[in-house]
Design a protein around this motif. Structure first.
Motif, PDB file in Angstrom:
ATOM      1  N   GLN A   6       0.841  -1.191   0.000  1.00 19.25           N
ATOM      2  CA  GLN A   6       0.000   0.000   0.000  1.00 19.25           C
ATOM      3  C   GLN A   6       0.872   1.234   0.000  1.00 19.25           C
ATOM      4  O   GLN A   6       1.830   1.329   0.742  1.00 19.25           O
ATOM      5  CB  GLN A   6      -0.909   0.021   1.241  1.00 19.25           C
ATOM      6  N   SER A   7       0.542   2.212  -0.814  1.00 20.02           N
ATOM      7  CA  SER A   7       1.327   3.441  -0.882  1.00 20.02           C
ATOM      8  C   SER A   7       0.789   4.515   0.019  1.00 20.02           C
ATOM      9  O   SER A   7       1.399   5.541   0.205  1.00 20.02           O
ATOM     10  CB  SER A   7       1.349   3.966  -2.323  1.00 20.02           C
ATOM     11  N   GLY A   8      -0.353   4.326   0.599  1.00 20.35           N
ATOM     12  CA  GLY A   8      -0.911   5.368   1.444  1.00 20.35           C
ATOM     13  C   GLY A   8      -2.371   5.096   1.673  1.00 20.35           C
ATOM     14  O   GLY A   8      -2.874   3.993   1.473  1.00 20.35           O
ATOM     15  N   PRO A   9      -3.135   6.090   2.131  1.00 18.00           N
ATOM     16  CA  PRO A   9      -4.546   5.908   2.408  1.00 18.00           C
ATOM     17  C   PRO A   9      -5.316   5.552   1.151  1.00 18.00           C
ATOM     18  O   PRO A   9      -4.888   5.822   0.030  1.00 18.00           O
ATOM     19  CB  PRO A   9      -4.962   7.302   2.947  1.00 18.00           C
ATOM     20  N   PRO A  10      -6.505   4.934   1.297  1.00 19.11           N
ATOM     21  CA  PRO A  10      -7.297   4.563   0.131  1.00 19.11           C
ATOM     22  C   PRO A  10      -7.584   5.780  -0.742  1.00 19.11           C
ATOM     23  O   PRO A  10      -7.855   6.870  -0.264  1.00 19.11           O
ATOM     24  CB  PRO A  10      -8.579   4.008   0.761  1.00 19.11           C
ATOM     25  N   GLY A  11      -7.541   5.579  -2.051  1.00 20.61           N
ATOM     26  CA  GLY A  11      -7.848   6.660  -2.970  1.00 20.61           C
ATOM     27  C   GLY A  11      -6.645   7.488  -3.346  1.00 20.61           C
ATOM     28  O   GLY A  11      -6.709   8.324  -4.234  1.00 20.61           O
ATOM     29  N   ARG A  12      -5.530   7.274  -2.684  1.00 24.35           N
ATOM     30  CA  ARG A  12      -4.343   8.081  -2.977  1.00 24.35           C
ATOM     31  C   ARG A  12      -3.513   7.400  -4.043  1.00 24.35           C
ATOM     32  O   ARG A  12      -3.247   6.207  -3.987  1.00 24.35           O
ATOM     33  CB  ARG A  12      -3.518   8.254  -1.705  1.00 24.35           C
ATOM     34  N   ARG A  13      -3.057   8.151  -5.040  1.00 23.89           N
ATOM     35  CA  ARG A  13      -2.225   7.609  -6.101  1.00 23.89           C
ATOM     36  C   ARG A  13      -0.790   8.018  -5.894  1.00 23.89           C
ATOM     37  O   ARG A  13      -0.500   9.145  -5.533  1.00 23.89           O
ATOM     38  CB  ARG A  13      -2.719   8.103  -7.466  1.00 23.89           C
ATOM     39  N   ARG A  14       0.119   7.068  -6.146  1.00 22.48           N
ATOM     40  CA  ARG A  14       1.530   7.379  -6.045  1.00 22.48           C
ATOM     41  C   ARG A  14       1.951   8.218  -7.238  1.00 22.48           C
ATOM     42  O   ARG A  14       1.426   8.083  -8.337  1.00 22.48           O
ATOM     43  CB  ARG A  14       2.329   6.083  -6.006  1.00 22.48           C
ATOM     44  N   LEU A  15       2.937   9.097  -7.030  1.00 19.81           N
ATOM     45  CA  LEU A  15       3.395   9.975  -8.100  1.00 19.81           C
ATOM     46  C   LEU A  15       3.885   9.185  -9.301  1.00 19.81           C
ATOM     47  O   LEU A  15       3.630   9.544 -10.445  1.00 19.81           O
ATOM     48  CB  LEU A  15       4.509  10.884  -7.592  1.00 19.81           C
ATOM     49  N   ALA A 315      -0.361  19.390  -4.178  1.00 22.17           N
ATOM     50  CA  ALA A 315      -1.249  18.229  -4.131  1.00 22.17           C
ATOM     51  C   ALA A 315      -2.267  18.383  -3.006  1.00 22.17           C
ATOM     52  O   ALA A 315      -3.444  18.041  -3.165  1.00 22.17           O
ATOM     53  CB  ALA A 315      -0.435  16.953  -3.938  1.00 22.17           C
ATOM     54  N   VAL A 316      -1.820  18.901  -1.865  1.00 18.63           N
ATOM     55  CA  VAL A 316      -2.726  19.122  -0.734  1.00 18.63           C
ATOM     56  C   VAL A 316      -3.774  20.164  -1.105  1.00 18.63           C
ATOM     57  O   VAL A 316      -4.980  19.986  -0.861  1.00 18.63           O
ATOM     58  CB  VAL A 316      -1.932  19.572   0.505  1.00 18.63           C
ATOM     59  N   ARG A 456       2.039  13.696  14.014  1.00 15.12           N
ATOM     60  CA  ARG A 456       3.265  14.466  14.207  1.00 15.12           C
ATOM     61  C   ARG A 456       4.510  13.594  14.376  1.00 15.12           C
ATOM     62  O   ARG A 456       5.557  13.898  13.812  1.00 15.12           O
ATOM     63  CB  ARG A 456       3.117  15.397  15.415  1.00 15.12           C
ATOM     64  N   ALA A 457       4.426  12.522  15.145  1.00 15.33           N
ATOM     65  CA  ALA A 457       5.614  11.694  15.367  1.00 15.33           C
ATOM     66  C   ALA A 457       5.876  10.753  14.201  1.00 15.33           C
ATOM     67  O   ALA A 457       7.031  10.485  13.861  1.00 15.33           O
ATOM     68  CB  ALA A 457       5.460  10.886  16.658  1.00 15.33           C
ATOM     69  N   LEU A 458       4.802  10.247  13.577  1.00 17.33           N
ATOM     70  CA  LEU A 458       4.950   9.240  12.526  1.00 17.33           C
ATOM     71  C   LEU A 458       4.692   9.804  11.136  1.00 17.33           C
ATOM     72  O   LEU A 458       4.724   9.057  10.152  1.00 17.33           O
ATOM     73  CB  LEU A 458       4.018   8.059  12.802  1.00 17.33           C
ATOM     74  N   GLY A 459       4.419  11.094  11.020  1.00 16.91           N
ATOM     75  CA  GLY A 459       4.290  11.738   9.722  1.00 16.91           C
ATOM     76  C   GLY A 459       3.131  11.255   8.878  1.00 16.91           C
ATOM     77  O   GLY A 459       3.200  11.284   7.646  1.00 16.91           O
ATOM     78  N   ASP A 460       2.042  10.823   9.499  1.00 14.61           N
ATOM     79  CA  ASP A 460       0.875  10.352   8.755  1.00 14.61           C
ATOM     80  C   ASP A 460       0.114  11.565   8.218  1.00 14.61           C
ATOM     81  O   ASP A 460      -0.346  12.406   8.993  1.00 14.61           O
ATOM     82  CB  ASP A 460      -0.028   9.523   9.671  1.00 14.61           C
ATOM     83  N   PRO A 461      -0.065  11.675   6.892  1.00 10.51           N
ATOM     84  CA  PRO A 461      -0.727  12.854   6.326  1.00 10.51           C
ATOM     85  C   PRO A 461      -2.247  12.803   6.401  1.00 10.51           C
ATOM     86  O   PRO A 461      -2.916  13.762   6.019  1.00 10.51           O
ATOM     87  CB  PRO A 461      -0.265  12.831   4.867  1.00 10.51           C
ATOM     88  N   ASP A 462      -2.805  11.689   6.879  1.00  9.85           N
ATOM     89  CA  ASP A 462      -4.251  11.501   6.783  1.00  9.85           C
ATOM     90  C   ASP A 462      -4.880  11.180   8.133  1.00  9.85           C
ATOM     91  O   ASP A 462      -5.602  10.208   8.288  1.00  9.85           O
ATOM     92  CB  ASP A 462      -4.565  10.393   5.770  1.00  9.85           C
ATOM     93  N   VAL A 463      -4.613  12.020   9.121  1.00  8.19           N
ATOM     94  CA  VAL A 463      -5.156  11.844  10.466  1.00  8.19           C
ATOM     95  C   VAL A 463      -6.177  12.946  10.732  1.00  8.19           C
ATOM     96  O   VAL A 463      -5.947  14.112  10.404  1.00  8.19           O
ATOM     97  CB  VAL A 463      -4.047  11.914  11.529  1.00  8.19           C
ATOM     98  N   TRP A 497      -5.501  13.865   2.885  1.00  9.12           N
ATOM     99  CA  TRP A 497      -4.711  14.954   3.469  1.00  9.12           C
ATOM    100  C   TRP A 497      -5.388  15.528   4.716  1.00  9.12           C
ATOM    101  O   TRP A 497      -5.356  16.728   4.957  1.00  9.12           O
ATOM    102  CB  TRP A 497      -4.499  16.067   2.438  1.00  9.12           C
ATOM    103  N   ARG A 498      -5.997  14.674   5.512  1.00 10.03           N
ATOM    104  CA  ARG A 498      -6.757  15.184   6.659  1.00 10.03           C
ATOM    105  C   ARG A 498      -5.874  15.814   7.732  1.00 10.03           C
ATOM    106  O   ARG A 498      -6.338  16.666   8.495  1.00 10.03           O
ATOM    107  CB  ARG A 498      -7.632  14.062   7.235  1.00 10.03           C
TER     108      ARG A 498
END
Length: 512
Positions: A6-15, A315-316, A456-463, A497-498
């Motif tokens: 998995q590259s990220g949250p559902p619906g997200r496309r890798r560059l 992108a955001v 913040r600690a784990l750099g998750d862009p979708d929290v 990008w939540r």
């Protein structure tokens, strides 16, 4: 052990799934800086590789080959362009956001794990064999962990050669090379220059300093940056003795803090740019004072995470700006970032201290603990006096020093004990889902704390933090329903990008 692709949250496309070689060439032809660090262009007729925005004459399409990393280009025999310095661009946003093996490995390599622990140590941290790791990284990035770390060491060496007066021999070992011969060979191969020639090359030197262990450097970023939000966010939460934000000339503010690094303490200073938003110049001026220059790579990597400098703000903005509710706020604050942190254990402690109290109260308590249990600096620097306490030290903290209810004291001690013995991991290569499960299993650690640490600690862009008071205040300012259920439902449109939406709402809530 699972191998998530998995590259990220559902619906997200890798560059790399979105752009092909023709698109890459169009970016090179237009010198599009948005793609700097996302891919590298190698020119077969010159033997040079460049960033997409290189100002040199655009090569013919037939002579261009594209690589996902500088290490892959170097491994194919290409040298770094001396004009555009492709080794000093922002990192690809993919590596910071992805939760799969490749993303986790890249974050650990960036933190210097291969230099400190070798490939075996990197593989152990990730839960894979060294052979599996080599195969997956080579298949996707065109280079294995040794080559990726070698490219990073070459960049560190160039920085030391051009910003310090260290003897070349000391630069070699400070940059992480095992021998002077290896250092010389690598510099010649990557830059087509001897170390001495690279040092004396005209027009490349930055400001030098007479202070031992001190360096000046630039932290590059792509796109717009809302530096005002970054500085406001950090200033509000600055722990006395550990952090401070000071005002300077021309409206520039400087964030300063102590750093607990693998080989010794450090002090970092990062200036806001004179202009914010889309008018900013593309880098932040930074000064580091390190007890051991081997920590340079690690310090830079952690500061980049703190300021979210490898993000892709366009992108955001494309996703959040299209939302009817949040769109106007996004347009008003171009380049808003989602700050990370330099020390996940410190952040975890501070998250527990902040449960059910104001930011100011948590900041005051954190400062008292730093003064009581932190490691004092050998010499204070301005308002900086100590390193933040280790988890092991706080696990044994006296109840008299913990001005909080007994249940929260127990939660803090339990968390610190788990961090100290390794039963809970929050390092750059940890699986986010596994870390969340481990945290939730601890008494007194709830969904808000886990979400905050993921962001913040784990750099998750979708929290998203639907129960957070600041989130609810921000939604009310937008005229939207603010109860947690309604907030979570509205936030579904903001994926993946939540985390950035959280900061938009916090900024709205603090606007007055």
């Amino acid at each position: 052990m699972s191998d998530s692709r998995q590259s990220g949250p559902p619906g997200r496309r890798r560059l790399e799934d979105v752009i092909d070689d023709e698109t890459r060439y169009r970016a090179v032809d237009s010198r599009d800086a948005r793609f700097d660090g996302v891919f590298f262009t190698a020119v077969t007729t010159t033997g040079i590789y460049c960033r997409p925005s290189c100002p040199a004459v655009t090569p013919k399409r037939v002579n261009c080959t594209f690589y996902p990393t500088a290490a892959a280009a170097q491994g194919a025999g290409f040298r770094a362009c001396r004009r555009c310095r492709p080794d000093s661009v922002p990192g690809s946003p993919e590596w910071n956001h992805r939760a799969d093996l490749v993303g986790r490995a890249m974050r650990l390599i960036g933190d210097g794990v291969v230099d400190r622990e070798g490939v075996a140590g990197l593989a152990t941290r990730l839960g894979y064999s060294a052979r599996q790791l080599q195969r997956q990284l080579t298949a996707e990035l065109g280079a294995g962990p040794i080559a990726l770390a070698r490219a990073q060491r070459a960049q560190t060496a160039r920085l030391l050669l051009q910003t310090t007066e260290l003897p070349v021999t000391e630069v070699a070992f400070a940059a992480g090379f095992a021998s002077v011969r290896q250092f010389n060979d690598t510099v010649r191969e990557v830059y087509d220059r001897t170390p001495s020639a690279l040092r004396t090359e005209s027009g490349t030197r930055l400001a030098t300093t007479a202070t031992p262990g001190a360096l000046s450097l630039r932290l590059a970023y792509r796109g717009a940056i809302d530096a005002e939000h970054l500085m406001d966010f950090l200033a509000l939460r600055a722990v006395p003795g550990v952090e401070e934000v000071v005002a300077g000339k021309r409206g520039i503010r400087t964030y300063r803090r102590t750093l607990a690094l693998p080989h010794g303490p450090g002090i970092a200073e990062v200036d806001s740019p004179a202009e914010s938003g889309s008018a900013a110049r593309g880098w932040l001026d930074c000064r580091l004072r390190l007890a051991d220059l081997r920590d340079l790579t690690t310090a830079v990597h952690r500061l980049r995470a703190l300021f979210d400098l490898d993000a892709d703000p366009e992108a955001v903005a494309e996703q959040l700006g299209a939302d009817p509710l949040l769109g106007p706020a996004v347009a008003a604050r171009p380049g808003l970032r989602s700050p990370g942190h330099v020390d996940p254990h410190e952040l975890a402690v501070r998250a527990v201290l902040g449960q059910q109290v104001t930011v100011a109260a948590a900041r005051t308590l954190a400062g008292r603990l730093a003064a009581r249990y932190g490691t004092p600096l050998s010499e204070p620097s301005g308002g900086l006096t100590a390193l933040f306490p280790t988890a092991a030290a706080l696990a044994e903290a006296d109840s008299a020093d913990l001005a909080m209810p007994t249940a929260r004291q127990n939660a803090l001690r339990g968390l610190c004990a788990a961090l100290a013995d390794g039963s809970v991991r929050l390092d750059a290569g940890v699986d986010r889902e596994q870390a969340a499960e481990q945290l939730l299993a601890l008494r007194g650690i709830g969904p808000w704390t886990v979400g905050y640490l993921r962001m913040r600690a784990l750099g998750d862009p979708d929290v998203f933090l639907p129960s957070d008071i600041g989130i609810r205040d921000g939604l009310r300012r937008l005229g939207a329903a603010s109860d947690p259920k309604a907030a979570a439902e509205a936030a579904r449109a903001w994926a993946p990008w939540r985390s950035y939406a959280v900061h938009q709402l916090w900024a709205l809530a603090s606007a007055g």
